[in-house]
Design a protein around this motif. Sequence first.
Motif, mmCIF file in Angstrom:
data_model
loop_
_atom_site.group_PDB
_atom_site.id
_atom_site.type_symbol
_atom_site.label_atom_id
_atom_site.label_comp_id
_atom_site.label_asym_id
_atom_site.label_seq_id
_atom_site.Cartn_x
_atom_site.Cartn_y
_atom_site.Cartn_z
ATOM 1 N N ALA A 29 0.908 -1.063 0.016
ATOM 2 C CA ALA A 29 -0.059 -0.082 0.106
ATOM 3 C C ALA A 29 0.976 1.414 0.207
ATOM 4 O O ALA A 29 1.712 1.112 0.710
ATOM 5 N N VAL A 30 0.169 2.235 -0.572
ATOM 6 C CA VAL A 30 1.156 3.626 -0.769
ATOM 7 C C VAL A 30 0.510 4.351 0.198
ATOM 8 O O VAL A 30 -0.921 4.606 -0.032
ATOM 9 N N LEU A 31 0.878 4.990 1.484
ATOM 10 C CA LEU A 31 0.222 5.733 2.504
ATOM 11 C C LEU A 31 0.843 6.773 2.909
ATOM 12 O O LEU A 31 2.126 6.894 2.659
ATOM 13 N N VAL A 32 0.040 7.816 3.144
ATOM 14 C CA VAL A 32 0.598 8.967 3.895
ATOM 15 C C VAL A 32 0.478 8.791 5.486
ATOM 16 O O VAL A 32 -0.827 8.660 5.733
ATOM 17 N N LEU A 33 1.477 8.344 6.165
ATOM 18 C CA LEU A 33 1.144 8.070 7.727
ATOM 19 C C LEU A 33 0.963 9.535 8.276
ATOM 20 O O LEU A 33 1.545 10.646 8.089
ATOM 21 N N VAL A 34 0.270 9.535 9.391
ATOM 22 C CA VAL A 34 -0.134 10.624 10.103
ATOM 23 C C VAL A 34 0.082 10.471 11.580
ATOM 24 O O VAL A 34 -0.901 9.884 12.369
ATOM 25 N N PRO A 35 1.294 10.511 11.940
ATOM 26 C CA PRO A 35 1.642 9.891 13.236
ATOM 27 C C PRO A 35 1.120 10.909 14.434
ATOM 28 O O PRO A 35 0.725 10.861 15.356
ATOM 29 N N GLU A 36 0.723 12.360 14.036
ATOM 30 C CA GLU A 36 0.257 13.140 14.918
ATOM 31 C C GLU A 36 -1.234 12.950 15.351
ATOM 32 O O GLU A 36 -1.892 13.186 16.260
ATOM 33 N N ALA A 37 -1.740 12.074 14.530
ATOM 34 C CA ALA A 37 -3.206 11.492 14.769
ATOM 35 C C ALA A 37 -3.112 10.337 15.667
ATOM 36 O O ALA A 37 -4.406 10.174 16.491
ATOM 37 N N GLU A 38 -2.128 9.817 15.909
ATOM 38 C CA GLU A 38 -2.110 8.400 16.900
ATOM 39 C C GLU A 38 -2.686 8.790 18.413
ATOM 40 O O GLU A 38 -3.467 7.816 18.722
ATOM 41 N N PRO A 39 -2.251 9.954 18.939
ATOM 42 C CA PRO A 39 -2.663 10.055 20.308
ATOM 43 C C PRO A 39 -4.266 10.296 20.295
ATOM 44 O O PRO A 39 -5.001 9.718 21.352
ATOM 45 N N VAL A 40 -4.898 10.688 19.282
ATOM 46 C CA VAL A 40 -6.121 10.622 19.366
ATOM 47 C C VAL A 40 -6.922 9.898 18.843
ATOM 48 O O VAL A 40 -8.115 9.291 19.276
#
Length: 188
Positions: A13-24
Amino acid sequence: MLVGVPPQATHTAVLVLVPEAEPVVGALRDRLDPSAPQGVPAHVTVLFPFVPAQAVDAATVDRLRRAVAGVGRFDATFDAVRWFGEDYVWLAPSPAAPFAELTERVHRAFPDHPPYEGEHEPVPHLTVGYRRHSSLEALQRAADDLAPRLPITAGIDRVHLLAGSFEGDWRVVAEAPLDRRPGTGHRR
């Protein structure tokens, strides 16, 4: 095959990871999105399914990098909870256009791999959960829990190529950086 693709991997898969969203969204995704416990972090999908895992090589990664290189880095804000019918709860990115452009560019570079196998039009989104793996009530509670915790702002500077299987163990096997200049290449 590219070094780093797990031998048991069947898909990419080609993804844009969004680590800033993980805490939420992390704990919610762990319960409501089966890809999370399989090792897929919070993300916006650029193209899935992508090249079969065992066919990924240096040329694949190079073509992916060339496809996204003209898109400039950008900031995205996830500020709204949305639904696909009553089946999927997700977060909407703003702006959505750069994500859509990434999908268009990668699909143009890999025309044999249409987004979602051509089953539906791609809409940029960050999936929180879906009903095939949870109840409507659980999704509604998640949506209600998320709304006051928004917005989430993320800096988008690359796409990620992940490989794994539906049994788990997804991992990043390559990255493709976006243009260092912000806003280059995407429509406004």
